[in-house]
Design a protein around this motif. Structure first.
Motif, PDB file in Angstrom:
ATOM      1  N   VAL A 258       0.859  -1.183   0.000  1.00 42.39           N
ATOM      2  CA  VAL A 258       0.000   0.000   0.000  1.00 42.39           C
ATOM      3  C   VAL A 258       0.896   1.233   0.000  1.00 42.39           C
ATOM      4  O   VAL A 258       2.025   1.206   0.504  1.00 42.39           O
ATOM      5  N   ASP A 259       0.399   2.299  -0.594  1.00 36.32           N
ATOM      6  CA  ASP A 259       1.116   3.572  -0.542  1.00 36.32           C
ATOM      7  C   ASP A 259       0.117   4.690  -0.319  1.00 36.32           C
ATOM      8  O   ASP A 259      -1.053   4.435   0.034  1.00 36.32           O
ATOM      9  N   GLN A 260       0.550   5.916  -0.514  1.00 39.13           N
ATOM     10  CA  GLN A 260      -0.310   7.059  -0.213  1.00 39.13           C
ATOM     11  C   GLN A 260      -1.550   7.112  -1.098  1.00 39.13           C
ATOM     12  O   GLN A 260      -2.505   7.823  -0.781  1.00 39.13           O
ATOM     13  N   THR A 261      -1.563   6.344  -2.195  1.00 33.35           N
ATOM     14  CA  THR A 261      -2.743   6.308  -3.070  1.00 33.35           C
ATOM     15  C   THR A 261      -3.687   5.171  -2.717  1.00 33.35           C
ATOM     16  O   THR A 261      -4.768   5.082  -3.294  1.00 33.35           O
ATOM     17  N   GLY A 262      -3.281   4.270  -1.795  1.00 37.66           N
ATOM     18  CA  GLY A 262      -4.144   3.164  -1.419  1.00 37.66           C
ATOM     19  C   GLY A 262      -3.505   1.810  -1.684  1.00 37.66           C
ATOM     20  O   GLY A 262      -2.279   1.676  -1.767  1.00 37.66           O
ATOM     21  N   LEU A 263      -4.334   0.794  -1.834  1.00 41.41           N
ATOM     22  CA  LEU A 263      -3.878  -0.576  -2.066  1.00 41.41           C
ATOM     23  C   LEU A 263      -3.365  -0.701  -3.493  1.00 41.41           C
ATOM     24  O   LEU A 263      -4.083  -0.460  -4.452  1.00 41.41           O
ATOM     25  N   ARG A 264      -2.110  -1.115  -3.639  1.00 37.46           N
ATOM     26  CA  ARG A 264      -1.497  -1.215  -4.954  1.00 37.46           C
ATOM     27  C   ARG A 264      -1.353  -2.659  -5.431  1.00 37.46           C
ATOM     28  O   ARG A 264      -1.361  -2.918  -6.636  1.00 37.46           O
ATOM     29  N   ALA A 265      -1.156  -3.601  -4.511  1.00 33.02           N
ATOM     30  CA  ALA A 265      -0.945  -4.991  -4.932  1.00 33.02           C
ATOM     31  C   ALA A 265      -1.247  -5.926  -3.772  1.00 33.02           C
ATOM     32  O   ALA A 265      -1.012  -5.601  -2.604  1.00 33.02           O
ATOM     33  N   VAL A 266      -1.774  -7.097  -4.123  1.00 36.38           N
ATOM     34  CA  VAL A 266      -1.935  -8.205  -3.188  1.00 36.38           C
ATOM     35  C   VAL A 266      -1.195  -9.394  -3.792  1.00 36.38           C
ATOM     36  O   VAL A 266      -1.441  -9.762  -4.945  1.00 36.38           O
ATOM     37  N   TYR A 267      -0.300  -9.970  -3.039  1.00 34.52           N
ATOM     38  CA  TYR A 267       0.447 -11.145  -3.503  1.00 34.52           C
ATOM     39  C   TYR A 267       0.132 -12.326  -2.600  1.00 34.52           C
ATOM     40  O   TYR A 267       0.197 -12.212  -1.366  1.00 34.52           O
ATOM     41  N   ARG A 268      -0.196 -13.466  -3.212  1.00 38.81           N
ATOM     42  CA  ARG A 268      -0.478 -14.695  -2.478  1.00 38.81           C
ATOM     43  C   ARG A 268       0.719 -15.636  -2.601  1.00 38.81           C
ATOM     44  O   ARG A 268       1.113 -15.985  -3.713  1.00 38.81           O
ATOM     45  N   LYS A 269       1.263 -16.012  -1.465  1.00 38.70           N
ATOM     46  CA  LYS A 269       2.471 -16.837  -1.421  1.00 38.70           C
ATOM     47  C   LYS A 269       2.315 -18.085  -2.290  1.00 38.70           C
ATOM     48  O   LYS A 269       1.356 -18.852  -2.134  1.00 38.70           O
ATOM     49  N   VAL A 270       3.261 -18.282  -3.189  1.00 38.78           N
ATOM     50  CA  VAL A 270       3.197 -19.391  -4.150  1.00 38.78           C
ATOM     51  C   VAL A 270       3.839 -20.652  -3.586  1.00 38.78           C
ATOM     52  O   VAL A 270       3.348 -21.765  -3.812  1.00 38.78           O
ATOM     53  N   HIS A 271       4.928 -20.509  -2.868  1.00 41.36           N
ATOM     54  CA  HIS A 271       5.669 -21.658  -2.351  1.00 41.36           C
ATOM     55  C   HIS A 271       5.362 -21.800  -0.854  1.00 41.36           C
ATOM     56  O   HIS A 271       5.900 -21.043  -0.033  1.00 41.36           O
ATOM     57  N   LEU A 272       4.488 -22.722  -0.518  1.00 38.69           N
ATOM     58  CA  LEU A 272       4.044 -22.893   0.860  1.00 38.69           C
ATOM     59  C   LEU A 272       5.014 -23.779   1.633  1.00 38.69           C
ATOM     60  O   LEU A 272       5.581 -24.729   1.095  1.00 38.69           O
ATOM     61  N   TRP A 273       5.172 -23.465   2.910  1.00 35.94           N
ATOM     62  CA  TRP A 273       6.137 -24.141   3.755  1.00 35.94           C
ATOM     63  C   TRP A 273       5.467 -25.135   4.701  1.00 35.94           C
ATOM     64  O   TRP A 273       4.527 -24.799   5.409  1.00 35.94           O
ATOM     65  N   ASP A 274       5.967 -26.378   4.689  1.00 36.87           N
ATOM     66  CA  ASP A 274       5.639 -27.394   5.688  1.00 36.87           C
ATOM     67  C   ASP A 274       4.124 -27.501   5.922  1.00 36.87           C
ATOM     68  O   ASP A 274       3.377 -27.782   4.996  1.00 36.87           O
ATOM     69  N   HIS A 275       3.675 -27.245   7.163  1.00 35.72           N
ATOM     70  CA  HIS A 275       2.269 -27.495   7.464  1.00 35.72           C
ATOM     71  C   HIS A 275       1.326 -26.467   6.848  1.00 35.72           C
ATOM     72  O   HIS A 275       0.100 -26.643   6.902  1.00 35.72           O
ATOM     73  N   GLU A 276       1.872 -25.398   6.243  1.00 35.98           N
ATOM     74  CA  GLU A 276       1.009 -24.495   5.467  1.00 35.98           C
ATOM     75  C   GLU A 276       0.351 -25.254   4.320  1.00 35.98           C
ATOM     76  O   GLU A 276      -0.759 -24.933   3.906  1.00 35.98           O
ATOM     77  N   LYS A 277       1.089 -26.235   3.777  1.00 34.61           N
ATOM     78  CA  LYS A 277       0.666 -26.956   2.577  1.00 34.61           C
ATOM     79  C   LYS A 277      -0.468 -27.912   2.888  1.00 34.61           C
ATOM     80  O   LYS A 277      -0.350 -28.772   3.741  1.00 34.61           O
ATOM     81  N   GLY A 278      -1.554 -27.772   2.142  1.00 34.12           N
ATOM     82  CA  GLY A 278      -2.636 -28.735   2.248  1.00 34.12           C
ATOM     83  C   GLY A 278      -3.539 -28.532   3.441  1.00 34.12           C
ATOM     84  O   GLY A 278      -4.759 -28.582   3.327  1.00 34.12           O
ATOM     85  N   ASN A 279      -2.955 -28.259   4.620  1.00 34.82           N
ATOM     86  CA  ASN A 279      -3.742 -28.191   5.848  1.00 34.82           C
ATOM     87  C   ASN A 279      -4.344 -26.814   6.115  1.00 34.82           C
ATOM     88  O   ASN A 279      -5.413 -26.714   6.711  1.00 34.82           O
TER      89      ASN A 279
END
Length: 279
Positions: free
Chosen positions: A106-127
């Motif tokens: 985000v910057d002074q103009t507002g929300l510029r980008a949303v990024y969703r993590k592509v490479h999930l770690w350990d128990h993040e994956k699947g569960n």
């Protein structure tokens, strides 16, 4: 303006799983302290609004927010009030009903980008989380071109390179690095990889890690800001709550030459890399 030095701040803080209001207050205080210290680009850890060590998906859903939710909205308002660029991680409740490990710019103009993590770690994956499928965003800001990646993404040179090839001059990375054993006197390998990524891409990288203990998990607290030659610009203070500051000129990352006849981008030979790109 682009081409002028800018102060970058990485806020190494402790957050607690499930304590959304308390986490937001800690993040807000860290942002304000960094801004008061002159930072104009501020990076916060991964999942800064929610903590990390979730027992299950049901618990995660109770704290996940949309990209228009209260955490991101508060960061937008802080960016507008203080003329900041803020990159912070959050648990995102997607419109599709899925939960993502995400980060916003985000910057002074507002929300510029949303990024969703592509490479999930350990128990993040699947569960817990669903992996993202989009490349790291690279955003034109008042200070230069800023890319976003999250934690384990930094283990994949191809992914970091993609942001560099899209013109990122600074890659901002919210992380939650677990504390693992290492030989006495050795720098954590996570930091070594950040230095290597910065050097081979001639790109600044700013990493905001977390610290503390959460449900039995100790965190490294390895925040660092690295220059385009791969050298740390900040003191490495493992484990402590701290704020790291560095004054950088992002324009220096536009020069990819490393000798009179060598350029880390122009010397690439992608036609020979098909074993990597096609596997």
């Amino acid at each position: 303006m682009a081409g002028s030095p800018v102060r970058v701040g990485c806020c190494q803080i402790s957050v607690t799983v499930g304590e959304t209001l308390g986490n937001r207050a800690r993040v807000r205080a860290a942002i304000e302290a960094a801004a008061n210290a002159g930072a104009r680009i501020i990076v916060l850890p991964e999942l800064a609004n929610s903590g990390y060590m979730f027992a299950n998906l049901a618990e995660l859903r109770t704290v996940a927010e949309s990209a228009t939710g209260p955490s991101v909205r508060e960061w937008e308002l802080l960016a507008q009030e203080r003329d900041l660029v803020i990159v912070a991680g959050f648990a995102e409740a997607g419109d599709d009903g899925l939960i993502y490990n995400s980060a916003v710019l985000v910057d002074q103009t507002g929300l510029r980008a949303v990024y969703r993590k592509v490479h999930l770690w350990d128990h993040e994956k699947g569960n817990l989380f669903t992996a993202g499928s989009a490349a790291p965003p690279v955003v034109d800001t008042a200070w230069g071109r800023i890319g976003v990646a999250i934690c384990y993404d930094l283990e994949f040179p191809e992914w970091v390179r993609s942001a560099a090839l899209d013109g990122a001059e600074l890659l901002c990375c919210p992380v939650n690095w677990p504390l693992y054993p290492r030989p006495a006197g050795e720098r954590p390998s996570e930091i070594v990889k950040v230095q290597a990524n910065a050097a081979v891409n001639r790109m600044f990288i700013a990493v905001a890690d977390r610290t503390g203990l959460e449900r039995g998990q100790h965190w490294l607290g390895g925040s660092v800001i690295v220059d385009a030659d791969g050298f740390p610009l900040t003191r490495i203070t493992l484990g402590d709550e701290t704020m790291l500051l560095a004054d950088i000129n992002l324009a220096k990352a536009r020069a990819k030459g490393i000798s009179a006849r060598n350029d880390v981008h122009a010397d690439r030979r992608p036609s020979l890399y098909t074993r990597v790109t096609d596997s």
